[in-house]
Design an enzyme around this catalytic site. Structure first.
Site, PDB file in Angstrom:
ATOM      1  CB  CYS A 150      -0.965  -0.008   1.180  1.00 20.01           C
ATOM      2  SG  CYS A 150      -0.281  -0.743   2.676  1.00 20.01           S
ATOM      3  CB  SER A 179      -7.424   0.038   7.902  1.00 19.28           C
ATOM      4  OG  SER A 179      -6.791   1.074   7.184  1.00 19.28           O
ATOM      5  N   GLY A 180      -4.204  -0.890   7.821  1.00 21.10           N
ATOM      6  CA  GLY A 180      -3.126  -1.563   7.086  1.00 21.10           C
ATOM      7  C   GLY A 180      -2.627  -2.806   7.799  1.00 21.10           C
ATOM      8  CG  HIS A 233      -0.810   3.845   4.628  1.00 25.01           C
ATOM      9  ND1 HIS A 233      -1.665   3.593   5.675  1.00 25.01           N
ATOM     10  CD2 HIS A 233      -0.348   2.643   4.208  1.00 25.01           C
ATOM     11  CE1 HIS A 233      -1.735   2.284   5.882  1.00 25.01           C
ATOM     12  NE2 HIS A 233      -0.950   1.686   5.003  1.00 25.01           N
TER      13      HIS A 233
END
Ligand SMILES: NC(=O)c1ccc[n+]([C@@H]2O[C@H](COP(=O)([O-])OP(=O)(O)OC[C@H]3O[C@@H](n4cnc5c(N)ncnc54)[C@H](OP(=O)(O)O)[C@@H]3O)[C@@H](O)[C@H]2O)c1
Length: 339
Positions: A150, A179-180, A233
């Site tokens: 990501c 959430s990553g 992010h």
């Protein structure tokens, strides 16, 4: 046109849920199979899943029943295209097996990104790398196409239009949302009011994947930090160039950057520069059209001959599910007749 039947491997996790959302009312793909742990087999999606997305659960998925990840169950679903949101260790075992069985796998997992003939595809930056599925044996055989980690995805998109200035050195620090780390992910006790200055394997992935995607080999210095934010992010970037561009050149390059194909998930403007000095903030990571696929940049400046800026990438849409679906759209555009 009849929609192509697809399946989601790991449909209950963070990225699996993002797939469910991205594939709602998709013009090319329908979701016919959703796989997760054996213990969930036969249970309805809406009853099993703790929905995390900042939008409601699409109606089409609510009554669909979860299956196990057995090859038999996947074959019986009649799906040829599979979207994988599996943990890396499971993907390392299952994705090669499914490829052998002739499936076309678009994966978020890091497991196969280093295999020579497996592309790390971002259609706006290296669409030509999709051809390497032919080296995996397609059309006679199955294949795996991955999308980047990501954080790498956001960085690669912001850098792609700047490659012509000769990128010699990249210094990047990331501020990555929870959430990553998947769901349930890390304990609130660890992350609330705190920062974690280490994300296992992330810095190495950013170095390797940036070079493989952009076809460049600069010095890359990376620091990755987990922050108590739900989605999005943020990254701060400093670049040293062979032929240092002006700030106006950089803005112009981002403004003119676009994919050379049109698809449902491809934004008209993949990178948008925001003049407001207080942006981009993670709170806007789902903005843009299509939602979550735009990388935002801001705070562009020049110091000591280096160019600095901030970028924001939606980790679960552009950096995961949306990126995979966009890759499958490119596949249909180039090879759709083979289905
Ligand atoms: N989150 C991100 O921002 C992000 C971004 C890019 C790439 N990725 C990558 O995408 C992949 C998925 O990440 P995630 O964050 O969505 O993880 P996650 O929230 O932990 O979800 C994992 C999924 O895999 C399933 N699963 C796990 N073990 C299983 C097993 N033994 N048998 C069957 N199913 C199993 C889970 O099903 P159950 O719910 O039934 O356990 C769940 O559906 C990872 O490889 C990750 O590195 C994540």
């Amino acid at each position: 046109m009849n929609r192509v039947k697809t399946g989601i491997l790991g449909a209950t996790g963070s990225v699996g849920q993002a797939f469910v959302w991205v594939l709602r009312e998709h013009p090319l793909f329908s979701v016919e199979y959703i796989g997760a742990s054996d213990s969930r087999e036969g249970k309805m999606y809406s009853e099993e899943v703790h929905w995390l997305m900042p939008c409601s659960m699409p109606g089409y998925i609510k009554d669909l029943k979860l299956s196990s990840l057995s090859i038999e169950a996947i074959k019986n679903s009649g799906c040829k295209i599979l979207f994988s949101a599996l943990p890396s260790d499971l993907a390392a075992k299952l994705e090669p097996e499914l490829r052998k069985e002739g499936f076309y796998i678009f994966s978020n997992a890091g497991a196969m990104r280093r295999e020579e003939n497996v592309p790390i595809l971002i259609p706006e930056t290296n669409a030509e790398s999709l051809q390497s599925i032919e080296n995996q044996g397609f059309p006679g055989k199955g294949f795996v196409v991955t999308n980047a980690n990501c954080s790498t995805t956001g960085l690669a998109l912001a850098l792609a239009p700047l490659r012509s200035f000769g990128i010699e050195e990249i210094t990047v620090s990331t501020y990555q949302s929870i959430s990553g780390a998947g769901y349930p992910g890390m304990s609130a006790m660890d992350i609330q009011g705190n920062l974690i200055p280490h994300i296992s394997g992330e810095e190495e992935k950013m170095v390797y994947e940036t070079c493989k995607i952009l076809g460049i080999d600069p010095v890359i210095l990376v620091s990755c930090v987990r922050v108590p934010v739900k989605f999005g992010h943020l990254e701060t970037v400093w670049l040293k160039f062979t032929d240092t561009p002006s700030l106006a050149d950089v803005k112009e390059a981002w403004k003119n950057f676009k994919a050379d194909f049109v698809s449902h998930s491809t934004p008209k403007k993949p990178v948008i520069y925001i003049e407001d000095e207080t942006q981009p903030q993670p709170a806007i990571s789902f903005e843009g059209n299509p939602g979550g696929m735009t990388v935002y940049t801001g705070r562009l400046r020049k110091e000591n001959g280096k160019i600095g800026f901030v970028l924001l990438v939606n980790n679960i849409i552009r950096g995961a599910a949306g990126g995979s679906v966009q890759n499958a759209e490119l596949f249909i555009e180039k090879y759709g007749g083979s289905l």
